[in-house]
Design an enzyme around this catalytic site. Structure first.
Site, PDB file in Angstrom:
ATOM      1  N   ASP A 102      47.223  55.737  37.653  1.00  0.00           N
ATOM      2  CA  ASP A 102      47.465  54.371  38.130  1.00  0.00           C
ATOM      3  C   ASP A 102      48.134  53.625  36.982  1.00  0.00           C
ATOM      4  O   ASP A 102      47.498  53.313  35.969  1.00  0.00           O
ATOM      5  CB  ASP A 102      46.154  53.682  38.536  1.00  0.00           C
ATOM      6  CG  ASP A 102      46.436  52.431  39.371  1.00  0.00           C
ATOM      7  OD1 ASP A 102      47.551  51.903  39.270  1.00  0.00           O
ATOM      8  OD2 ASP A 102      45.533  51.998  40.111  1.00  0.00           O
ATOM      9  N   THR A 119      47.051  45.152  39.539  1.00  0.00           N
ATOM     10  CA  THR A 119      48.433  44.646  39.555  1.00  0.00           C
ATOM     11  C   THR A 119      48.489  43.136  39.797  1.00  0.00           C
ATOM     12  O   THR A 119      49.323  42.441  39.212  1.00  0.00           O
ATOM     13  CB  THR A 119      49.250  45.386  40.643  1.00  0.00           C
ATOM     14  OG1 THR A 119      49.227  46.773  40.342  1.00  0.00           O
ATOM     15  CG2 THR A 119      50.688  44.924  40.686  1.00  0.00           C
ATOM     16  N   ASP A 170      42.861  54.982  41.608  1.00  0.00           N
ATOM     17  CA  ASP A 170      42.057  53.852  41.126  1.00  0.00           C
ATOM     18  C   ASP A 170      40.819  54.349  40.375  1.00  0.00           C
ATOM     19  O   ASP A 170      40.308  53.654  39.496  1.00  0.00           O
ATOM     20  CB  ASP A 170      41.541  52.992  42.296  1.00  0.00           C
ATOM     21  CG  ASP A 170      42.644  52.319  43.098  1.00  0.00           C
ATOM     22  OD1 ASP A 170      43.535  51.719  42.475  1.00  0.00           O
ATOM     23  OD2 ASP A 170      42.607  52.375  44.347  1.00  0.00           O
ATOM     24  N   ILE A 178      49.301  50.607  36.682  1.00  0.00           N
ATOM     25  CA  ILE A 178      48.636  49.300  36.467  1.00  0.00           C
ATOM     26  C   ILE A 178      47.538  49.191  37.519  1.00  0.00           C
ATOM     27  O   ILE A 178      47.834  49.031  38.713  1.00  0.00           O
ATOM     28  CB  ILE A 178      49.581  48.091  36.637  1.00  0.00           C
ATOM     29  CG1 ILE A 178      50.856  48.227  35.799  1.00  0.00           C
ATOM     30  CG2 ILE A 178      48.840  46.801  36.288  1.00  0.00           C
ATOM     31  CD1 ILE A 178      51.848  47.054  35.962  1.00  0.00           C
ATOM     32  N   ASP A 179      46.291  49.300  37.110  1.00  0.00           N
ATOM     33  CA  ASP A 179      45.207  49.021  38.046  1.00  0.00           C
ATOM     34  C   ASP A 179      44.784  47.583  37.790  1.00  0.00           C
ATOM     35  O   ASP A 179      44.349  47.239  36.697  1.00  0.00           O
ATOM     36  CB  ASP A 179      44.021  49.980  37.854  1.00  0.00           C
ATOM     37  CG  ASP A 179      42.986  49.761  38.943  1.00  0.00           C
ATOM     38  OD1 ASP A 179      43.377  49.640  40.117  1.00  0.00           O
ATOM     39  OD2 ASP A 179      41.788  49.663  38.619  1.00  0.00           O
TER      40      ASP A 179
HETATM   41  C1  IPD Z   1      43.371  47.484  43.239  1.00  0.00           C
HETATM   42  C2  IPD Z   1      42.323  47.011  42.255  1.00  0.00           C
HETATM   43  C3  IPD Z   1      41.290  46.128  42.950  1.00  0.00           C
HETATM   44  C4  IPD Z   1      40.648  46.818  44.109  1.00  0.00           C
HETATM   45  C5  IPD Z   1      41.690  47.328  45.081  1.00  0.00           C
HETATM   46  C6  IPD Z   1      42.702  48.224  44.372  1.00  0.00           C
HETATM   47  P1  IPD Z   1      45.828  47.986  42.282  1.00  0.00           P
HETATM   48  O1  IPD Z   1      44.275  48.378  42.614  1.00  0.00           O
HETATM   49  O2  IPD Z   1      41.662  48.112  41.678  1.00  0.00           O
HETATM   50  O3  IPD Z   1      40.234  45.762  42.079  1.00  0.00           O
HETATM   51  O4  IPD Z   1      39.786  45.908  44.754  1.00  0.00           O
HETATM   52  O5  IPD Z   1      40.998  48.088  46.060  1.00  0.00           O
HETATM   53  O6  IPD Z   1      43.696  48.616  45.287  1.00  0.00           O
HETATM   54  O7  IPD Z   1      46.461  47.691  43.619  1.00  0.00           O
HETATM   55  O8  IPD Z   1      45.796  46.806  41.425  1.00  0.00           O
HETATM   56  O9  IPD Z   1      46.366  49.211  41.609  1.00  0.00           O
END
Ligand code: IPD
Length: 269
Positions: free
Chosen positions: A87, A92, A218, A89-90
């Site tokens: 990932d 984003t 994630d 950028i987790d």
């Molecule tokens: C998200 C983040 C967020 C979570 C979402 C994810 P992303 O990832 O981890 O905390 O609640 O389910 O999709 O889209 O920023 O890579």
């Protein structure tokens, strides 16, 4: 032969380089949103794509023949038995708004088994790592410490992190689940990055984390970090963690929170 420590070293060096680039090259006015995915709030920025490209290039240079699963680039094959789950950028949306809680997350699997994970949170100066059987660690400018989850926290005293999906129907149900959880725990945290939530469980900064809808990228590195810190990461009723549902907590806390959550049907939209 592929040693988890060697994969971890490459994961850490690559995640650090990508994180540096993401900090240095983030446009002052915010990164461009180049695509939306599952809903208009599920954004991809030009920087997500640039970081994933850098990560894949660096790892492929060092280890030709490995496979990749990336949030932005999907699955690419490779015959070595090692797969990298990325990932770029987790968190984003945090990155978009210049909030500090976003991370680069890189996990490595050997023959389908998670063996190494690195999560770099540059705006906090924190690097979380784990290798299979080798423990979980937090590295900062002040040094390196081994991580250990909190155990047997009574629900009424449990600080619980969670997250929400991007689709509005799913969010409506997640709000209902939260209505059942919130009166029974110390409090809730919604930080905006699933991998950072998992690091917080491993470090004992929260007592548990649950979410429906997280994808492999994630949680790949974060779940290994929690497990190596003595925690449990799974789905409901003994199922493995999956996009259906993921619950992470220390022994004792896991079981109590599971008992509270299961009747609330949290793996349903
Ligand atoms: C998200 C983040 C967020 C979570 C979402 C994810 P992303 O990832 O981890 O905390 O609640 O389910 O999709 O889209 O920023 O890579």
């Amino acid at each position: 032969m592929t040693r988890p420590e060697d994969l971890l070293e490459l994961a850490v060096a690559t995640a650090r380089e990508a994180a540096r680039m993401l900090v240095q090259e983030r446009p002052a006015a915010g990164p461009d949103v180049v695509q939306t995915k599952s809903s208009p709030t599920d954004v991809v920025t030009a920087m997500d794509r640039a970081a994933e490209k850098l990560i894949v290039e660096r790892i492929a240079e060092a280890r030709p023949g490995d496979a990749f699963l990336g949030e932005e680039g999907g699955e690419t094959g490779g015959g070595s038995g090692v797969r990298w789950v990325i990932d770029p950028i987790d968190g984003t949306v945090n990155y978009l708004y210049d909030l500090p809680d976003w991370a680069v997350s890189i996990g490595a699997e050997a023959d389908g088994v998670p063996v190494a994970g690195a999560i770099v949170i540059p705006r906090r100066g924190e690097v979380y790592t784990a290798s299979r059987g080798g423990g979980a660690f937090l590295e900062t400018a002040g040094g390196r410490r081994r991580l250990r989850v909190n155990e047997n926290v009574p629900l009424a005293q449990a600080l619980v992190a969670t997250g929400f999906g991007y689709a509005s129907g799913r969010r409506a149900h997640q709000a209902e689940v939260l209505r059942g959880v919130l009166p029974n725990v110390r409090d809730i945290r919604r930080g905006g990055s699933a991998c950072i939530d998992l690091c917080a469980v491993a470090a004992g900064r929260v007592d548990a984390y649950y979410e429906r809808g997280t994808q492999a990228w994630d949680v790949a590195a974060g779940a290994l970090i929690v497990a190596e810190a003595g925690g449990r990461v799974a789905g409901l009723d003994g199922a493995p963690m999956s996009p259906e549902f993921t619950l992470a907590a220390g022994p004792g806390t896991f079981e109590s929170l599971h008992a509270l959550l299961a009747p609330l049907d949290p793996a349903h939209d």
